[in-house]
Write a protein that holds these residues in place. Structure first.
Motif, short mmCIF file in Angstrom:
data_model
loop_
_atom_site.label_atom_id
_atom_site.label_comp_id
_atom_site.label_asym_id
_atom_site.label_seq_id
_atom_site.Cartn_x
_atom_site.Cartn_y
_atom_site.Cartn_z
N ASP A 76 0.86 -1.18 0.00
CA ASP A 76 0.00 0.00 0.00
C ASP A 76 0.89 1.22 0.00
N MET A 77 1.04 1.87 -1.16
CA MET A 77 1.96 2.98 -1.30
C MET A 77 1.43 4.25 -0.64
N LYS A 78 0.14 4.33 -0.39
CA LYS A 78 -0.41 5.51 0.26
C LYS A 78 -0.16 5.50 1.76
N GLN A 79 -0.41 4.37 2.40
CA GLN A 79 -0.23 4.27 3.84
C GLN A 79 1.12 3.66 4.23
N HIS A 80 1.92 3.28 3.21
CA HIS A 80 3.26 2.72 3.45
C HIS A 80 3.18 1.51 4.38
N ARG A 81 2.47 0.48 3.93
CA ARG A 81 2.34 -0.73 4.74
C ARG A 81 2.21 -1.93 3.81
N LEU A 82 2.35 -3.13 4.39
CA LEU A 82 2.19 -4.39 3.66
C LEU A 82 0.92 -5.07 4.13
N PHE A 83 0.25 -5.79 3.23
CA PHE A 83 -0.99 -6.46 3.59
C PHE A 83 -1.18 -7.67 2.67
N GLY A 84 -2.02 -8.60 3.10
CA GLY A 84 -2.40 -9.73 2.25
C GLY A 84 -1.29 -10.73 1.96
N LEU A 85 -0.24 -10.78 2.81
CA LEU A 85 0.85 -11.73 2.59
C LEU A 85 0.42 -13.13 3.00
N LYS A 86 0.62 -14.10 2.13
CA LYS A 86 0.36 -15.49 2.50
C LYS A 86 1.54 -16.01 3.32
N SER A 87 1.40 -17.21 3.88
CA SER A 87 2.42 -17.76 4.77
C SER A 87 3.76 -17.92 4.05
N HIS A 88 3.73 -18.40 2.80
CA HIS A 88 4.98 -18.57 2.05
C HIS A 88 5.61 -17.21 1.74
N ASP A 89 4.78 -16.20 1.45
CA ASP A 89 5.30 -14.86 1.20
C ASP A 89 6.00 -14.31 2.44
N CYS A 90 5.41 -14.54 3.61
CA CYS A 90 6.04 -14.08 4.86
C CYS A 90 7.37 -14.79 5.09
N HIS A 91 7.39 -16.07 4.77
CA HIS A 91 8.62 -16.86 4.94
C HIS A 91 9.74 -16.30 4.05
N VAL A 92 9.43 -16.04 2.80
CA VAL A 92 10.42 -15.49 1.87
C VAL A 92 10.84 -14.10 2.31
N PHE A 93 9.89 -13.30 2.73
CA PHE A 93 10.20 -11.93 3.11
C PHE A 93 11.11 -11.88 4.34
N MET A 94 10.80 -12.69 5.35
CA MET A 94 11.59 -12.65 6.59
C MET A 94 12.98 -13.23 6.40
N GLU A 95 13.09 -14.34 5.69
CA GLU A 95 14.37 -15.02 5.60
C GLU A 95 15.28 -14.47 4.51
N ARG A 96 14.69 -13.99 3.41
CA ARG A 96 15.51 -13.59 2.26
C ARG A 96 15.56 -12.08 2.03
#
Length: 346
Positions: A76-96
């Protein structure tokens, strides 16, 4: 990123930190001016400019096919936040991605600790790890795992819609914010299961649509919604409807879930409609009050006008009477003058 309603860096957390951690720089301080508790800014908190840079970086990321979903849809470029991440997306985001993303944004000591936390497994206790391994050997887990593997090896690689990693509720919220309309179940199904070239995501989706077209009624009517429900195979055992996802509870009742006593979270569209209904009620009440005040004012004005009319009519009647008397008096005076003149000539 200090997202309102999501951040865990609260006053209570800082108080607990003062009891159990030796990080005095983050302790809550009392302001002498207005006797309020002040939270010092933590080194891991991003500024507005840093959050904007992070969101832009994630929005423009490209991944190899099958590595991850399109994370750009979850920004969300207006509020500068992330939303709607699935479990695999969270895994990739946190580790990589997280250590790389914050390398230029946070102090070096914060990034070093973050890398240690993400890459090490010491944060998970041995008992918890044993419990997870035990679950993996259960028959239920193996059955679901085999079904998931079968779905991934299918012709669509487990993808039965075109909305990506964005949830149905979030996609419906975006559509409502943009177009100010709520799609019917059939329109929603076509939006999320038909490709840009006009082909369906799979044969089942095409069969459901063809079956629906045979029974379709007037768009938006109850009969039309029931026609799609019948074409989709009705309500499943888990209370969902094929093609509706998390919006099933909005379009159709979920008797099975209610019988099991599970509390259903409100749909985002339902929440928006409730807020809109409440706003409309307030506006209607205000309009009614204004109308009532206008009616009272008009009633007073009408009464005043009626009184003025009666007074004017009375004044007009008096003026007519005075004019009649004056006319009569003038007539009598002229007659007496003419008689005297006649006597003189005789």
């Amino acid at each position: 990123m200090e997202v309102k309603g999501k951040t865990k860096d609260t006053i209570s957390a800082r108080r607990d930190m003062a009891k159990h951690c030796k990080r005095r720089k983050l302790n809550v301080n009392e302001s002498t001016e207005n006797a309020r508790e002040v939270m010092p800014k933590a080194p891991y908190v991003l500024s507005k400019e840093q959050k904007r840079s992070l969101c832009e970086w994630i929005h423009n990321l490209k991944f190899p096919d099958g590595y991850s979903s399109n994370l750009g849809r979850c920004v969300d470029m207006k509020q500068h936040r992330l939303f709607g991440l699935k479990s695999h997306d969270c895994h990739v985001f946190m580790e990589r991605l997280l250590p790389i993303a914050l390398r230029e944004l946070l102090p070096q000591n914060s990034v070093t600790f973050l890398k240690f936390f993400v890459n090490s497994r010491k944060w998970m206790s041995k008992e918890l790890r044993k419990g997870i391994k035990k679950i993996r050997h259960t028959s239920e887990f193996k059955k679901r795992s085999a079904q998931a593997s079968k779905n991934k090896k299918g012709p669509n690689k487990g993808i039965a819609h075109i909305q990506g990693s964005v949830s149905s509720r979030e996609l419906a919220r975006r559509h409502y914010d943009t177009h100010k309309e709520i799609l019917t179940p059939a329109d929603w199904f076509r939006k999320t299961h038909m490709k840009e070239d006009g082909d369906w995501v799979d044969d089942k989706a095409q069969n459901v649509w063809e079956e629906y077209k045979k029974k379709a009624g007037k768009q938006g009517s109850k009969e039309d919604n029931n026609a799609y429900l019948e074409a989709a195979g009705g309500i499943n055992k888990d209370g969902s409807v094929y093609g509706m996802g998390s919006l099933s509870q909005f379009y159709y009742p979920l008797p099975n879930l209610k019988k099991r006593g599970k509390k259903l979270p409100p749909s985002s569209i339902v929440v928006q409609l409730e807020e809109q209904l409440e706003t409309t009620k307030q506006e209607l009440k205000t309009t009614q009050d204004e109308l009532r005040a206008t009616q009272e004012e008009w009633k007073k004005h009408k009464e005043t006008t009626e009184k003025e009319k009666q007074a004017f009519q009375k004044t007009l009647l008096d003026m007519k009477k005075d004019m009649a008397r004056m006319s009569e008096a003038l007539h009598c005076s002229d007659f007496s003058i003419n008689t005297s003149d006649f006597s003189a000539h005789g």
